[in-house]
Scaffold this active site. Structure first.
Site, PDB file in Angstrom:
ATOM      1  N   HIS A  60       1.365 -14.828  -1.687  1.00  0.00           N
ATOM      2  CA  HIS A  60       1.090 -13.697  -0.802  1.00  0.00           C
ATOM      3  C   HIS A  60       1.527 -14.009   0.630  1.00  0.00           C
ATOM      4  O   HIS A  60       0.783 -13.801   1.593  1.00  0.00           O
ATOM      5  CB  HIS A  60      -0.401 -13.336  -0.830  1.00  0.00           C
ATOM      6  CG  HIS A  60      -0.673 -11.909  -0.462  1.00  0.00           C
ATOM      7  ND1 HIS A  60      -1.685 -11.172  -1.018  1.00  0.00           N
ATOM      8  CD2 HIS A  60      -0.066 -11.075   0.422  1.00  0.00           C
ATOM      9  CE1 HIS A  60      -1.705  -9.954  -0.497  1.00  0.00           C
ATOM     10  NE2 HIS A  60      -0.718  -9.867   0.379  1.00  0.00           N
ATOM     11  N   ARG A  73       0.763  -4.914  -3.982  1.00  0.00           N
ATOM     12  CA  ARG A  73      -0.536  -5.474  -4.345  1.00  0.00           C
ATOM     13  C   ARG A  73      -0.509  -5.860  -5.814  1.00  0.00           C
ATOM     14  O   ARG A  73       0.106  -5.179  -6.643  1.00  0.00           O
ATOM     15  CB  ARG A  73      -1.661  -4.445  -4.103  1.00  0.00           C
ATOM     16  CG  ARG A  73      -2.064  -4.275  -2.647  1.00  0.00           C
ATOM     17  CD  ARG A  73      -2.796  -5.500  -2.125  1.00  0.00           C
ATOM     18  NE  ARG A  73      -3.334  -5.329  -0.786  1.00  0.00           N
ATOM     19  CZ  ARG A  73      -2.737  -5.713   0.332  1.00  0.00           C
ATOM     20  NH1 ARG A  73      -1.543  -6.277   0.265  1.00  0.00           N
ATOM     21  NH2 ARG A  73      -3.321  -5.539   1.502  1.00  0.00           N
ATOM     22  N   GLU A 101      -5.983 -12.902  -7.802  1.00  0.00           N
ATOM     23  CA  GLU A 101      -5.404 -13.653  -6.693  1.00  0.00           C
ATOM     24  C   GLU A 101      -6.507 -14.428  -5.972  1.00  0.00           C
ATOM     25  O   GLU A 101      -7.506 -13.819  -5.597  1.00  0.00           O
ATOM     26  CB  GLU A 101      -4.725 -12.684  -5.726  1.00  0.00           C
ATOM     27  CG  GLU A 101      -3.828 -13.331  -4.698  1.00  0.00           C
ATOM     28  CD  GLU A 101      -3.025 -12.311  -3.902  1.00  0.00           C
ATOM     29  OE1 GLU A 101      -3.172 -12.317  -2.653  1.00  0.00           O
ATOM     30  OE2 GLU A 101      -2.279 -11.510  -4.508  1.00  0.00           O
ATOM     31  N   VAL A 120       5.865  -6.897  -4.025  1.00  0.00           N
ATOM     32  CA  VAL A 120       5.424  -7.296  -2.688  1.00  0.00           C
ATOM     33  C   VAL A 120       4.374  -6.321  -2.160  1.00  0.00           C
ATOM     34  O   VAL A 120       4.105  -6.270  -0.964  1.00  0.00           O
ATOM     35  CB  VAL A 120       6.618  -7.381  -1.702  1.00  0.00           C
ATOM     36  CG1 VAL A 120       7.451  -8.611  -1.965  1.00  0.00           C
ATOM     37  CG2 VAL A 120       7.485  -6.115  -1.755  1.00  0.00           C
ATOM     38  N   ASP A 135       4.963 -11.923  -5.240  1.00  0.00           N
ATOM     39  CA  ASP A 135       4.283 -12.432  -4.051  1.00  0.00           C
ATOM     40  C   ASP A 135       2.805 -12.088  -4.085  1.00  0.00           C
ATOM     41  O   ASP A 135       2.013 -12.660  -3.348  1.00  0.00           O
ATOM     42  CB  ASP A 135       4.923 -11.853  -2.787  1.00  0.00           C
ATOM     43  CG  ASP A 135       4.353 -12.478  -1.527  1.00  0.00           C
ATOM     44  OD1 ASP A 135       4.336 -13.719  -1.447  1.00  0.00           O
ATOM     45  OD2 ASP A 135       3.909 -11.733  -0.630  1.00  0.00           O
ATOM     46  N   SER A 185       4.991 -13.196   1.724  1.00  0.00           N
ATOM     47  CA  SER A 185       6.330 -12.628   1.934  1.00  0.00           C
ATOM     48  C   SER A 185       6.525 -12.123   3.354  1.00  0.00           C
ATOM     49  O   SER A 185       7.646 -12.121   3.871  1.00  0.00           O
ATOM     50  CB  SER A 185       6.592 -11.488   0.945  1.00  0.00           C
ATOM     51  OG  SER A 185       5.667 -10.428   1.118  1.00  0.00           O
TER      52      SER A 185
END
Length: 301
Positions: A259, A211, A240, A209, A235, A261
């Site tokens: 992303h 990076r 990304e 959670v 997450d 959370s």
């Protein structure tokens, strides 16, 4: 933003207009805190004195010109702590109770009795000892888990983490769950690589959670495929957003969220409120809240 508009000229922009909006601006509120647009527009920042990030992580604005300059950077520390802690507990419970497996059986109309794991008594290693890490530790302790941590400074008898170590690879073999919430800095980038995953128990699960760039993604995929670790809840990922054909999507022991959370209902208003409160400090010439140590890349303490 009304209190800000009453005292300042406010310009709204997206990435395409950032260079124009920056000229003459003293304050920059980065509402889109995942944007990577600022380095390319930095040449126009001729009067900038303060950057406020709408997130806890500040890595998108920690490029060399900001680190070396006089611009103050602050973040929205504290807003997302509880939500992220709840997410981590939820993912750990999903693993222990195999809720995704139950859903797959339900969708297939299969009634199959199975046993599940207990999380009480299991050991979790939290990598990152900031406020979010502390919130995670408190919630997992309340659920009966044994908590340890890895941070910059070793210490014993921490009220939230118990024992804090500094050697990641020495701590990994003792953990049933590993939670990554470290800030992204040059020191933490790629810290979870093949060596790190090889040090974990084969039944351990990895929850990220922090990076995506904390992880060498190819090494994670290999560890999940060969059984070096039992599963991952992600997450954040690198790259990304995750490409549609990426192998992580297909692995049955992986749970992926986009992303979000910390994105509880009302969080958008929360980051605006945090900026407005700090803007009141700015106008009154009071110390700003949550000032980032640009050498470290996060708010210390």
């Amino acid at each position: 933003m009304a209190p800000v508009r009453e005292r300042a000229v406010v310009r709204y922009t997206d990435a395409s207009g950032l260079s124009t909006a920056l000229r003459g601006a003293e304050v920059l509120f980065v509402y889109d805190f995942l944007t990577r647009a600022l380095p390319g527009a930095w040449h126009a920042a001729d009067a900038l004195r303060w950057i406020h990030m709408g997130s806890t992580g500040v890595d998108p604005v920690m490029f060399p010109e900001v680190r070396a300059g006089d611009v103050v950077v602050t973040n929205t520390r504290g807003l997302f702590d509880s939500a992220i802690a709840e997410y981590v507990l939820g993912q750990i419970l999903c693993f222990a109770k195999d809720l995704p497996g139950s859903l797959r059986l339900q969708q297939s109309g299969v009634w199959r009795h199975r046993e599940s794991e207990r999380i009480s008594g299991a050991t979790v290693l939290i990598v990152g000892t900031g406020p979010i890490g502390r919130a995670i530790a408190r919630l997992l302790r309340a659920a009966g888990m044994t908590v340890r941590a890895v941070g910059r400074r070793a210490r014993a008898e921490d009220p939230d983490f118990g024992t804090v170590g500094v050697d990641l690879h020495a701590e990994l073999p003792g953990a049933d769950y590993v939670v990554a919430i470290a800030p992204l800095t040059p020191q933490t980038r790629n810290m979870f690589d093949a060596r790190a995953f090889a040090a974990m128990k084969p039944h351990a699960r990895f929850v990220n959670v922090g990076r995506g760039e904390l992880v060498v993604t190819d090494d994670l995929v290999a560890a999940l495929r060969d059984g070096s670790i039992a599963g991952a809840a992600l997450d954040v990922v690198d790259p990304e957003p995750l490409p549609a054909r990426h192998p992580l999507w297909q692995l049955p022991n992986v749970m992926i969220t986009p992303h979000n959370s910390g994105d509880f209902m009302g969080w958008r208003g929360g980051i605006v409120t945090a900026f407005v409160e700090n803007f009141e400090n700015w106008i009154a010439d009071r110390p700003l809240d949550n000032v980032v140590d640009k050498e470290l890349g996060y708010v210390p303490g």
